[in-house]
Enzyme design. Structure first.
Site, PDB file in Angstrom:
ATOM      1  N   GLY A 160       0.850  -1.191   0.000  1.00 36.21           N
ATOM      2  CA  GLY A 160       0.000   0.000   0.000  1.00 36.21           C
ATOM      3  C   GLY A 160       0.885   1.240   0.000  1.00 36.21           C
ATOM      4  N   ARG A 161       0.343   2.313   0.543  1.00 34.45           N
ATOM      5  CA  ARG A 161       1.092   3.581   0.523  1.00 34.45           C
ATOM      6  C   ARG A 161       2.427   3.452   1.231  1.00 34.45           C
ATOM      7  NH1 ARG A 161      -3.890   4.510   2.427  1.00 34.45           N
ATOM      8  NH2 ARG A 161      -5.375   5.589   1.089  1.00 34.45           N
ATOM      9  N   ILE A 162       2.404   2.845   2.430  1.00 34.67           N
ATOM     10  CA  ILE A 162       3.648   2.772   3.219  1.00 34.67           C
ATOM     11  C   ILE A 162       4.634   1.815   2.553  1.00 34.67           C
ATOM     12  CG2 ILE A 162       4.637   2.212   5.484  1.00 34.67           C
ATOM     13  CD1 ILE A 162       1.866   2.979   6.706  1.00 34.67           C
ATOM     14  N   ARG A 243       1.091  -5.155  12.353  1.00 35.81           N
ATOM     15  CA  ARG A 243       0.425  -5.481  13.604  1.00 35.81           C
ATOM     16  C   ARG A 243       1.035  -6.765  14.134  1.00 35.81           C
ATOM     17  NH1 ARG A 243      -0.968  -0.966  13.575  1.00 35.81           N
ATOM     18  NH2 ARG A 243      -3.067  -0.084  13.652  1.00 35.81           N
ATOM     19  N   GLU A 272       0.495  -6.294  22.793  1.00 35.18           N
ATOM     20  CA  GLU A 272       1.006  -5.003  23.254  1.00 35.18           C
ATOM     21  C   GLU A 272      -0.042  -4.245  24.080  1.00 35.18           C
ATOM     22  OE1 GLU A 272       1.759  -3.470  19.118  1.00 35.18           O
ATOM     23  OE2 GLU A 272       0.663  -1.718  19.845  1.00 35.18           O
ATOM     24  N   HIS A 290       5.802   0.599  19.372  1.00 37.55           N
ATOM     25  CA  HIS A 290       4.751   1.050  18.445  1.00 37.55           C
ATOM     26  C   HIS A 290       4.839   2.564  18.205  1.00 37.55           C
ATOM     27  CE1 HIS A 290       0.506  -0.061  16.836  1.00 37.55           C
ATOM     28  NE2 HIS A 290       1.063   0.896  16.111  1.00 37.55           N
TER      29      HIS A 290
HETATM   30  C1  GLV Z   1      -0.529   2.816  13.789  1.00 36.72           C
HETATM   31  O1  GLV Z   1      -0.177   1.700  13.985  1.00 36.72           O
HETATM   32  C2  GLV Z   1      -1.545   3.172  12.855  1.00 36.72           C
HETATM   33  O2  GLV Z   1      -2.260   2.272  12.383  1.00 36.72           O
HETATM   34  O3  GLV Z   1      -1.677   4.362  12.556  1.00 36.72           O
END
Ligand code: GLV
Length: 329
Positions: A160-162, A243, A272, A290
């Protein structure tokens, strides 16, 4: 700025920046959880029952329990891009809009992914602990040797974007980019990222560095377990930016202990903020709490976008980042 004749009620379930609270106070009556701790599921359910909208983070699970008595709720706005904390089917059934905060955190989170990759590959955390413990007596030719990043192959799972932003960083390091995604990307995006689409198995077998950036769903729970780790190169690193539940942590701990893979970098965990104690015992891992999107600029942008979404929903306008679009059409 939208105005309302009778101010609607908004639950702000977690601490936010003061400027966000000021914005909300102009248009709504606020029920603010100003404590550092998240509300318990029972508290959340009770406080969400009396409001028209709620601003939450990934720590709040918005499901049948939370919404049991939420009869006037129009929208729940997540200050996060991931929304696995939302039961979207149930929210849609209840006609509650769900929104998230994509785009504004893409580059910051991609930086974090790359940092974890580099720190894991070059044993940064392990080296620093060793130095701080006073073990560094002499420089040595074979001291703290890692694995290379430049001119290796990165395998990105979740393009995706990231994922795409990470691919572009990888290109600057002369890396070959392979990727797996639920759907293959359009050709122009593949070309822009110089990324080759492969199967999950091919990716795990070929990549020198595996990067997990996909959304967490029921289908990919423990997607990376003993079998998948065994497919990876013994010199490979694994980064989880997505995740915790995507990786079977016990299998990862075993793989790191037995040097089945070289090292790992984690920003997210199965339980977490509780950390599997085994993760704290293995040296060849980099652990972050996180913080993928945690720069002041980005966290402010996420908060403001989430408030924009919430106010739009309250004003009966289509929120920019509406997830359950069927509620609008
Ligand atoms: C962080 O984990 C988010 O989903 O923005």
């Amino acid at each position: 700025m939208s105005t309302f004749t009778v101010k609607p009620k908004v639950l702000v379930a977690r601490q936010i920046f003061p400027e966000g609270l000021l914005r909300l106070e102009e248009v709504a009556q606020i029920d603010y959880n100003d404590q550092a701790l998240p509300l318990t599921p029972a508290e959340l359910s009770q406080r969400i029952a009396g409001v028209d909208a709620a601003l939450v983070t990934g720590s709040e699970r918005i499901d049948a329990t939370a919404l049991a008595n939420a009869n006037q709720l129009k929208i729940v706005s997540n200050i996060a891009v991931g929304f696995n904390n939302f039961d979207i089917a149930f929210m849609t059934k209840k006609k509650v809009m769900a929104t998230n905060t994509p785009e504004v955190l893409t580059d910051t989170t991609a930086d974090m992914g790359f940092m974890l990759l580099m720190a894991a590959a070059r044993r940064l955390t392990e080296s620093e602990h060793w130095l701080r413990a006073g073990h560094w007596k002499n420089w040595s030719l074979a001291g703290m040797m890692g694995v290379d990043i430049h001119h290796t192959t990165i395998g990105i799972m979740g393009m995706g974007r990231i994922g795409q932003a990470i691919a572009k960083r990888a290109l600057a390091f002369g890396m070959t980019v392979i990727y797996y995604n639920r759907r293959r990307l359009p050709l122009d995006i593949e070309q822009e990222c110089q990324a080759r689409y492969v199967s999950q198995e091919e990716l795990l077998r070929q990549a020198d560095h595996v990067m997990l950036v996909m959304p967490y769903t029921q289908e990919n729970h423990h997607l990376i377990g003993q079998t998948e780790l065994a497919m990876m190169k013994p010199t490979a690193t694994l980064v989880n930016l997505a995740r915790g539940g995507i990786v079977d942590e016990n299998a990862l701990i075993e793989a790191l202990k037995n040097k089945r893979i070289f090292s790992a970098g984690l920003d997210v965990y199965e339980g977490e903020p509780n950390i599997n104690p085994g993760l704290l015992e293995v040296p060849n891992i980099v652990l972050a709490p996180h913080i993928g999107s945690a720069t002041k600029k980005t966290r402010l942008a996420m908060m403001h976008l989430a408030i924009d979404n919430l106010i739009a929903g309250l004003s009966n306008q289509r929120p920019l980042n509406l997830i359950n679009e069927e509620l609008w059409t």
